[in-house]
Design an enzyme around this catalytic site. Structure first.
Site, PDB file in Angstrom:
ATOM      1  N   LYS A   5      36.989  34.504   7.675  1.00 47.34           N
ATOM      2  CA  LYS A   5      37.714  34.950   8.863  1.00 47.34           C
ATOM      3  C   LYS A   5      39.174  35.276   8.561  1.00 47.34           C
ATOM      4  O   LYS A   5      39.786  36.084   9.249  1.00 47.34           O
ATOM      5  CB  LYS A   5      37.583  33.929   9.979  1.00 47.34           C
ATOM      6  CG  LYS A   5      36.150  33.858  10.499  1.00 47.34           C
ATOM      7  CD  LYS A   5      36.009  33.089  11.782  1.00 47.34           C
ATOM      8  CE  LYS A   5      34.611  33.234  12.354  1.00 47.34           C
ATOM      9  NZ  LYS A   5      33.563  32.575  11.521  1.00 47.34           N
TER      10      LYS A   5
HETATM   11  C1  LIG Z   1      32.201  32.877  11.580  1.00 52.00           C
HETATM   12  C2  LIG Z   1      31.352  32.483  10.442  1.00 52.00           C
HETATM   13  C3  LIG Z   1      30.073  33.038  10.239  1.00 52.00           C
HETATM   14  C4  LIG Z   1      29.433  34.018  11.215  1.00 52.00           C
HETATM   15  O1  LIG Z   1      30.088  35.258  11.243  1.00 52.00           O
HETATM   16  P1  LIG Z   1      29.837  36.266  12.476  1.00 52.00           P
HETATM   17  O2  LIG Z   1      30.856  37.336  12.302  1.00 52.00           O
HETATM   18  O3  LIG Z   1      30.058  35.452  13.719  1.00 52.00           O
HETATM   19  O4  LIG Z   1      28.445  36.765  12.384  1.00 52.00           O
HETATM   20  C5  LIG Z   1      29.362  32.669   9.109  1.00 52.00           C
HETATM   21  N1  LIG Z   1      29.859  31.764   8.233  1.00 52.00           N
HETATM   22  C6  LIG Z   1      31.085  31.205   8.396  1.00 52.00           C
HETATM   23  C7  LIG Z   1      31.549  30.211   7.397  1.00 52.00           C
HETATM   24  C8  LIG Z   1      31.871  31.540   9.490  1.00 52.00           C
HETATM   25  O5  LIG Z   1      33.074  30.977   9.646  1.00 52.00           O
END
Ligand SMILES: *Cc1c(COP(=O)(O)O)cnc(C)c1O
Length: 470
Positions: free
Chosen positions: A113
């Site tokens: 993220k």
């Molecule tokens: C947010 C997240 C996901 C999922 O990603 P999306 O964009 O919501 O599909 C998967 N793994 C981790 C570690 C995350 O922080």
């Protein structure tokens, strides 16, 4: 580039106008009017660019109302080795079995993220300064999103963050990560309740139009368009890293929850990146897997949502999914309204007999698979045994599904979404030892923490925000 809403009732807007938006005013999601088309000569020119230069080339197509001489330094300031751990920013490695792993988790909070959120912090600060405005970001988190937002917004001019988290329900590491930030513009509020209580308070405050306007309340949730577009960049970079030339194709395996990450891959494909398949991996919460297998989209309530060992994917209503379905139904806003009325009523919808459904796997290349706790542990152990690489539980879900669905000769790039150190308990269960801590985080849990604890009451949270901003 102009932006419209999936529900069809927003007059076209510029990138700067939609940058700070969550949902569009009509309740839809923001989409570009069209996808910029990248031809072969453009791909050839981009292949050798650094991450920051590539990001600039892609972002300028979508953020074309920000002058290039302003956008370039914002992008350069974001994607540098001091923030993401290496000049490569997203280094690619290969496992013994040929599967590639694209490292996306070397930013400040050790999850992918950061790739988008770090840019968002710089873009927000820039646009707010241009307009002479300020913004107070209110959010709820059970882990990754909150810390990524705080590390992106810390110390930014004109921005404050109020982040609600369930008191005593995050890991010691996650608490330390968020609560140890010393920046005056970061406010941690632990709520005596569950994550759902936190989210309900955010919704209630956002629904209080007067309070929201008076205190300039905004959000940075996963439906923010700029987050999606920032993620498009690493699909291009991953493609260049995994291939010898632009005649090759690759497939991406993506651990998915809210469909934000893989939505960016879909957009990269629509722009002309030679992507063969988009492999969606879910955990026990398999609402997306079910859709891609059957055409039925059946979001579940919180009581039907499993608490799993890949917690960031414990999602039963994928907030970005509407973007893809909008394209799938030929950008028919009336149809989207009807479909999402059915979603909101708890019914969901069924596209299995819709002629468009064949395009999902055909033209768009989507396939999906699921992984459960046992698969996760087995995959972590097997990759550790063969490669001495520790996968975090979410990335392991992606690798499990990739291995299951991979075809002979297919190059599959698995997106790494977090580092194992964030999920020590599951790593211990899988491998009998805890993952190494990056040197930069040594001693994190011993730092002083800043957090206030409040009851799960909207008025108390509002009073706290008011007092802090006074
Ligand atoms: C947010 C997240 C996901 C999922 O990603 P999306 O964009 O919501 O599909 C998967 N793994 C981790 C570690 C995350 O922080």
């Amino acid at each position: 580039m102009r932006y419209i809403s999936t529900r069809g009732e927003m007059p076209p807007k510029t990138f700067s106008e939609i940058l700070l938006m969550g949902l569009a005013p009509d309740g839809g999601l923001v989409m570009p009017e069209s996808y910029p088309q990248i031809d072969r000569s453009q791909l050839d020119a981009w292949r050798s660019l650094s991450y920051a230069d590539l990001a600039f080339e892609i972002l300028r197509l979508f953020a074309d109302d920000i002058p290039e001489q302003d956008l370039k330094p914002l992008v350069d300031m974001t994607y540098r080795a001091e923030v993401f751990g290496s000049e490569a920013i997203t280094p690619l490695s290969r496992l013994q079995d040929g599967t590639a792993i694209l490292a996306l988790s070397n930013g400040p909070t050790l999850a992918f993220k950061d790739m988008a959120m770090q840019l968002l912090g710089n873009l927000f600060e820039y646009v707010l300064a241009q307009r002479g405005e300020t913004l107070n970001i209110l959010g709820a988190t059970s882990g990754d999103t909150g810390s990524a937002a705080e590390y992106a917004m810390r110390g930014k001019q004109g921005i404050s963050v109020f982040m609600l988290s369930p008191d005593g329900r995050m890991s010691a590491f996650q608490r330390a990560q968020m609560y140890s930030l010393p920046d005056a513009n970061i406010h941690n509020i632990a709520i005596r309740g569950m994550f759902d209580d936190c989210q309900d308070i955010v919704k209630a405050v956002s629904a209080d139009a007067d309070f929201k306007a008076r205190h300039r309340i905004g959000t940075v949730n996963s439906i923010n368009w700029a987050r999606v577009v920032a993620q498009v960049v690493y699909y291009f970079k991953g493609y260049f890293n995994a291939t010898a030339g632009n005649d090759d194709t690759v497939s991406f395996a993506v651990p998915s929850g809210n469909f934000g990450n893989v939505c960016a891959g879909y957009i990269a494909k629509r722009m002309g990146l030679p992507v063969e398949r988009l492999i969606v991996a879910t955990n026990e919460n398999d609402v997306l897997c079910e859709f891609f297998a059957t055409g039925r989209y059946r979001p579940r309530g919180s009581t039907e949502t499993h608490v799993t060992s890949s917690p960031s994917m414990d999602i039963s209503k994928a907030s970005n999914f509407e973007r893809f379905v909008f394209d799938l139904v030929g950008r028919d806003s009336l149809r989207i309204k009807t479909l999402w009325q059915a979603v909101e009523s708890g019914q969901g919808f069924d596209l299995s007999s819709d002629p468009a459904f064949v395009r999902v796997a055909g033209e768009f290349g989507f396939v999906a698979g699921r992984s459960h706790h046992g698969d996760r542990l087995t995959t972590i152990r097997s990759v550790w045994a063969s490669d001495k690489v520790m996968l975090d539980p979410h990335t392991a879900d992606g690798v499990k599904v990739a291995r299951e669905l991979r075809r002979p000769g297919e190059t599959v790039v698995c997106l790494e979404t977090a580092l194992p150190v964030k999920f020590a308990e599951t790593m211990e269960e899988a491998l009998g030892c805890t993952p190494p801590q990056p040197a930069a985080l040594a001693g994190l849990e011993a730092l002083p923490q800043r957090v206030v604890v409040l009851p799960a009451e909207t008025t108390q949270v509002q009073a706290y925000i008011e007092k802090s901003l006074a």
